[in-house]
Design a protein around this motif. Structure first.
Motif, PDB file in Angstrom:
ATOM      1  N   ALA A   1       0.825  -1.218   0.000  1.00 40.71           N
ATOM      2  CA  ALA A   1       0.000   0.000   0.000  1.00 40.71           C
ATOM      3  C   ALA A   1       0.855   1.263   0.000  1.00 40.71           C
ATOM      4  O   ALA A   1       0.512   2.262   0.660  1.00 40.71           O
ATOM      5  CB  ALA A   1      -0.965  -0.006   1.186  1.00 40.71           C
ATOM      6  N   ARG A   2       1.976   1.193  -0.721  1.00 39.94           N
ATOM      7  CA  ARG A   2       2.845   2.367  -0.843  1.00 39.94           C
ATOM      8  C   ARG A   2       3.817   2.145  -2.002  1.00 39.94           C
ATOM      9  O   ARG A   2       4.067   1.002  -2.397  1.00 39.94           O
ATOM     10  CB  ARG A   2       3.617   2.595   0.457  1.00 39.94           C
ATOM     11  N   PRO A   3       4.392   3.219  -2.528  1.00 41.42           N
ATOM     12  CA  PRO A   3       5.407   3.050  -3.584  1.00 41.42           C
ATOM     13  C   PRO A   3       6.689   2.444  -2.999  1.00 41.42           C
ATOM     14  O   PRO A   3       7.007   2.671  -1.828  1.00 41.42           O
ATOM     15  CB  PRO A   3       5.656   4.477  -4.084  1.00 41.42           C
ATOM     16  N   LEU A   4       7.418   1.696  -3.829  1.00 41.69           N
ATOM     17  CA  LEU A   4       8.703   1.132  -3.400  1.00 41.69           C
ATOM     18  C   LEU A   4       9.787   2.189  -3.514  1.00 41.69           C
ATOM     19  O   LEU A   4       9.782   3.023  -4.424  1.00 41.69           O
ATOM     20  CB  LEU A   4       9.089  -0.082  -4.257  1.00 41.69           C
ATOM     21  N   SER A   5      10.735   2.145  -2.592  1.00 41.27           N
ATOM     22  CA  SER A   5      11.893   3.047  -2.668  1.00 41.27           C
ATOM     23  C   SER A   5      12.857   2.540  -3.751  1.00 41.27           C
ATOM     24  O   SER A   5      12.745   1.418  -4.254  1.00 41.27           O
ATOM     25  CB  SER A   5      12.610   3.093  -1.325  1.00 41.27           C
TER      26      SER A   5
ATOM     27  N   ASP B   1      15.974   1.686  -3.365  1.00 37.00           N
ATOM     28  CA  ASP B   1      16.699   0.516  -2.858  1.00 37.00           C
ATOM     29  C   ASP B   1      15.838  -0.740  -2.933  1.00 37.00           C
ATOM     30  O   ASP B   1      16.341  -1.832  -3.244  1.00 37.00           O
ATOM     31  CB  ASP B   1      17.141   0.757  -1.416  1.00 37.00           C
ATOM     32  N   GLU B   2      14.553  -0.589  -2.643  1.00 37.69           N
ATOM     33  CA  GLU B   2      13.649  -1.745  -2.685  1.00 37.69           C
ATOM     34  C   GLU B   2      13.466  -2.238  -4.124  1.00 37.69           C
ATOM     35  O   GLU B   2      13.406  -3.449  -4.377  1.00 37.69           O
ATOM     36  CB  GLU B   2      12.304  -1.368  -2.063  1.00 37.69           C
TER      37      GLU B   2
ATOM     38  N   ALA C   1      14.794  -6.200  -8.314  1.00 41.87           N
ATOM     39  CA  ALA C   1      15.402  -6.518  -9.614  1.00 41.87           C
ATOM     40  C   ALA C   1      16.451  -7.617  -9.476  1.00 41.87           C
ATOM     41  O   ALA C   1      16.562  -8.518 -10.321  1.00 41.87           O
ATOM     42  CB  ALA C   1      16.022  -5.261 -10.217  1.00 41.87           C
ATOM     43  N   GLU C   2      17.263  -7.558  -8.403  1.00 44.48           N
ATOM     44  CA  GLU C   2      18.269  -8.592  -8.163  1.00 44.48           C
ATOM     45  C   GLU C   2      17.614  -9.949  -7.947  1.00 44.48           C
ATOM     46  O   GLU C   2      18.053 -10.970  -8.499  1.00 44.48           O
ATOM     47  CB  GLU C   2      19.108  -8.227  -6.930  1.00 44.48           C
TER      48      GLU C   2
ATOM     49  N   LEU D   1       6.922  -8.886   4.142  1.00 40.08           N
ATOM     50  CA  LEU D   1       7.336  -8.511   2.793  1.00 40.08           C
ATOM     51  C   LEU D   1       8.237  -7.282   2.826  1.00 40.08           C
ATOM     52  O   LEU D   1       9.261  -7.222   2.130  1.00 40.08           O
ATOM     53  CB  LEU D   1       6.092  -8.247   1.942  1.00 40.08           C
ATOM     54  N   ALA D   2       7.888  -6.296   3.644  1.00 36.78           N
ATOM     55  CA  ALA D   2       8.694  -5.086   3.779  1.00 36.78           C
ATOM     56  C   ALA D   2      10.064  -5.422   4.349  1.00 36.78           C
ATOM     57  O   ALA D   2      11.099  -4.891   3.914  1.00 36.78           O
ATOM     58  CB  ALA D   2       7.974  -4.067   4.655  1.00 36.78           C
ATOM     59  N   ALA D   3      10.085  -6.330   5.370  1.00 41.04           N
ATOM     60  CA  ALA D   3      11.364  -6.734   5.960  1.00 41.04           C
ATOM     61  C   ALA D   3      12.226  -7.477   4.942  1.00 41.04           C
ATOM     62  O   ALA D   3      13.448  -7.286   4.878  1.00 41.04           O
ATOM     63  CB  ALA D   3      11.109  -7.590   7.193  1.00 41.04           C
TER      64      ALA D   3
END
Length: 291
Positions: A246-250, A252-253, A258-259, A281-283
């Motif tokens: 429920a938010r945009p990814l940073s 770094d995220e 992508a990796e 998921l955030a962790a």
């Protein structure tokens, strides 16, 4: 005399003029004379196995014998030891004792000439020694002796040819050492070598460039396609993660995602997004609680 198995016996034309080639040209013919011809030596240089030669060589010898009305023989010279052994086998002409057994000189038949004074006395033998043994452990020694002997040859054209033949007979690493000792950026001097060896070097250089460009283009296309596929697959995964969080990814995220996409694939990441809680998921996206 037993005959081979056959199903028919025919009477054919006895005119053999067109059976034997009209022009038979050996590489070299040496005639030994003692007031009159006493021996003809037909010399053939052979670099590869050619099955047709076993049919042409007997005609060479028979033609030379008929022309000079004396004994004739065949001498084959080859730089390939395995080929020398095969060429030394008798050529069976037919039933009875009809056969031609070539004399063959391979690398083992040429002495190793490393003594410079001896090489200067017989420069041709020294050059042959370099050609026969230039790609062995004797390479530098036989090349040094042959080059020293060639330098003393009066005939400039022959001297140039000998120098070229010696250098062309060495392994690349040995040739670089020898060229470094005697000269830099050696250019072949004889017309023979310029025609064959230099052309081969230029063609090899050109083919190397073409191959390099071709491989580079292929690699570039493959890499571009691979990157394009990964980028195209990343956006739907990013969208799914953003919906779950429920938010945009940073930045770094997104990089972390992508990796993992490259390692795990889109389906595996989609499963993570659906199976894990938003907190887990955030962790995971910052590298905690799991790989």
């Amino acid at each position: 005399m037993p005959l081979p198995r056959f199903t028919e016996a025919r009477i054919e034309s006895a005119d053999l003029a067109d059976v034997v080639p009209r022009e038979l040209r050996a590489d070299l013919l040496v005639l030994l004379v003692d007031d009159r011809p006493v021996l003809v030596i037909v010399v053939e240089a052979q670099l590869s196995d050619d099955g047709d030669k076993s049919y042409a060589w007997p005609a060479y010898v028979a033609g030379a014998r008929a022309r000079y009305r004396c004994p004739a023989c065949l001498l084959v010279v080859t730089p390939d030891a395995g080929l020398a052994a095969r060429l030394a086998r008798p050529i069976v002409l037919g039933p009875g004792d009809g056969r031609l057994t070539p004399f063959v000189i391979g690398p083992q038949g040429v002495p190793v000439v490393t003594d410079i004074p001896a090489a200067k006395e017989r420069p041709e033998l020294a050059v042959l020694s370099a050609m026969a043994h230039g790609q062995t452990g004797y390479g530098i020694d036989v090349a040094t002796a042959a080059l020293a002997a060639s330098a003393g040859v009066v005939d400039e054209e022959r001297k140039a040819l000998y120098l070229d033949l010696v250098l062309a007979s060495l392994e690349e690493s040995t040739r670089r050492v020898v060229e470094g000792l005697m000269m830099r950026n050696y250019e072949y001097q004889s017309e023979f070598a310029r025609t064959y060896f230099q052309r081969g070097r230029e063609e090899g250089f050109e083919k190397g460039i073409e191959k390099g460009i071709e491989k580079g283009i292929e690699k570039g296309i493959e890499k571009g396609i691979e990157k394009g596929i990964e980028k195209g697959a990343l956006e739907p995964v990013v969208h799914l993660f953003e919906r779950r969080l429920a938010r945009p990814l940073s930045t770094d995220e997104r990089d972390r995602l992508a990796e993992r996409l490259h390692v795990e694939g889109a389906n595996r990441l989609a499963d993570r997004a659906l199976d894990m809680s938003p907190e887990a998921l955030a962790a995971w996206l910052v590298g905690k609680n799991g790989p």
